[in-house]
Design a protein around this motif. Sequence first.
Motif, short mmCIF file in Angstrom:
data_model
loop_
_atom_site.label_atom_id
_atom_site.label_comp_id
_atom_site.label_asym_id
_atom_site.label_seq_id
_atom_site.Cartn_x
_atom_site.Cartn_y
_atom_site.Cartn_z
N VAL A 1 0.88 -1.18 0.00
CA VAL A 1 0.00 0.00 0.00
C VAL A 1 0.91 1.23 0.00
CG1 VAL A 1 -1.70 1.31 1.34
CG2 VAL A 1 -1.90 -1.18 1.17
N THR A 2 0.68 2.14 -0.92
CA THR A 2 1.58 3.32 -1.01
C THR A 2 1.05 4.52 -0.22
OG1 THR A 2 0.58 4.17 -3.02
CG2 THR A 2 2.38 2.59 -3.30
N LEU A 3 -0.23 4.50 0.14
CA LEU A 3 -0.76 5.58 0.99
C LEU A 3 -0.13 5.47 2.38
CD1 LEU A 3 -4.57 5.27 0.17
CD2 LEU A 3 -3.01 7.07 -0.62
N PRO A 4 -0.06 6.59 3.13
CA PRO A 4 0.43 6.47 4.49
C PRO A 4 -0.54 5.64 5.34
CG PRO A 4 0.14 8.79 3.84
CD PRO A 4 -0.44 7.95 2.76
N VAL A 5 -0.01 4.67 6.05
CA VAL A 5 -0.87 3.85 6.92
C VAL A 5 -0.27 3.75 8.32
CG1 VAL A 5 -1.85 2.38 5.12
CG2 VAL A 5 0.25 1.67 6.27
N GLU A 6 -1.13 3.59 9.29
CA GLU A 6 -0.69 3.18 10.62
C GLU A 6 -1.11 1.73 10.77
OE1 GLU A 6 -1.87 5.79 13.79
OE2 GLU A 6 -1.26 7.58 12.68
N ILE A 7 -0.46 1.01 11.67
CA ILE A 7 -0.86 -0.38 11.90
C ILE A 7 -1.21 -0.60 13.37
CG2 ILE A 7 0.48 -1.31 9.99
CD1 ILE A 7 2.48 -2.39 12.14
N ASP A 8 -2.08 -1.58 13.57
CA ASP A 8 -2.46 -1.93 14.93
C ASP A 8 -2.87 -3.40 14.93
OD1 ASP A 8 -2.86 -1.32 17.64
OD2 ASP A 8 -3.63 0.66 17.08
N PHE A 9 -3.09 -3.93 16.13
CA PHE A 9 -3.36 -5.36 16.25
C PHE A 9 -4.46 -5.62 17.27
CE2 PHE A 9 0.93 -4.78 14.83
CZ PHE A 9 1.04 -5.69 13.80
N MET A 10 -5.27 -6.64 16.99
CA MET A 10 -6.23 -7.13 17.98
C MET A 10 -6.13 -8.65 18.00
SD MET A 10 -9.67 -4.83 17.33
CE MET A 10 -10.51 -5.42 18.80
N LYS A 11 -6.52 -9.22 19.13
CA LYS A 11 -6.65 -10.68 19.19
C LYS A 11 -8.04 -10.97 19.72
CE LYS A 11 -4.39 -14.91 20.68
NZ LYS A 11 -4.79 -15.58 19.43
N VAL A 12 -8.79 -11.73 18.98
CA VAL A 12 -10.19 -12.00 19.34
C VAL A 12 -10.53 -13.45 19.07
CG1 VAL A 12 -10.84 -9.64 18.68
CG2 VAL A 12 -11.21 -11.49 17.06
N SER A 13 -11.60 -13.93 19.68
CA SER A 13 -12.15 -15.23 19.28
C SER A 13 -13.66 -15.13 19.37
CB SER A 13 -11.62 -16.34 20.19
OG SER A 13 -11.96 -16.09 21.53
#
Length: 182
Positions: A57-69
Amino acid sequence: MNKDILKVLIGEEEIEAIVSDIASRIDRDYADLNGKLVLVAILKGSVVFMGDLMKKVTLPVEIDFMKVSSYGSGTKSTGNINIHLDLQRHDIDQCNILIVEDIIDSGKTLSHLVHYLKLKGAKSVKTCTLLDKPSRREVDFEADYVGCQIPDEFVVGYGLDFDEKYRALPYIGILKPEAYAN
Ligand code: PRP
């Protein structure tokens, strides 16, 4: 090839082409964005896909994470999810969240998660999955970006596991029945 793999369903080159295609669609769709674009990977299966997708992806992105069930895996859905790791952000009202998943099966995880993140106040919530097994759906849910629809086979690799094994394989493979029989 790993000895427990019956056959390669999606090879490395094909995966790369699929991920590139999704990334260019994201670039196009979010080009005139108001706010931040945040890719949220759902642990653990989506980490490999996330790593490749965020580079394309060339747009500026931030990343984050979740853990779910999701729970209610028996005959009844409880209509909810367990959240083991939540977003820790104070700017959620400025976030256009794109949830990154490795696979959709029943659809429960993503449908609940979209609902949850909207309730939490996200500016927008969309979903992206590398693999989709539409024949396994238990709730009415379609992702915004789907890499590849696959049959109801036991697939591993490229982040997907059986009993925590095979996540590091660079391709998506069908597991031999004897590998999960005992
Ligand atoms: C898988 C996958 C999705 C969910 C999809 O995660 O990564 O999160 O199941 O299933 P659903 O559509 O039926 O809700 P899993 O629970 O196997 O955890 P993992 O990613 O840590 O392997």
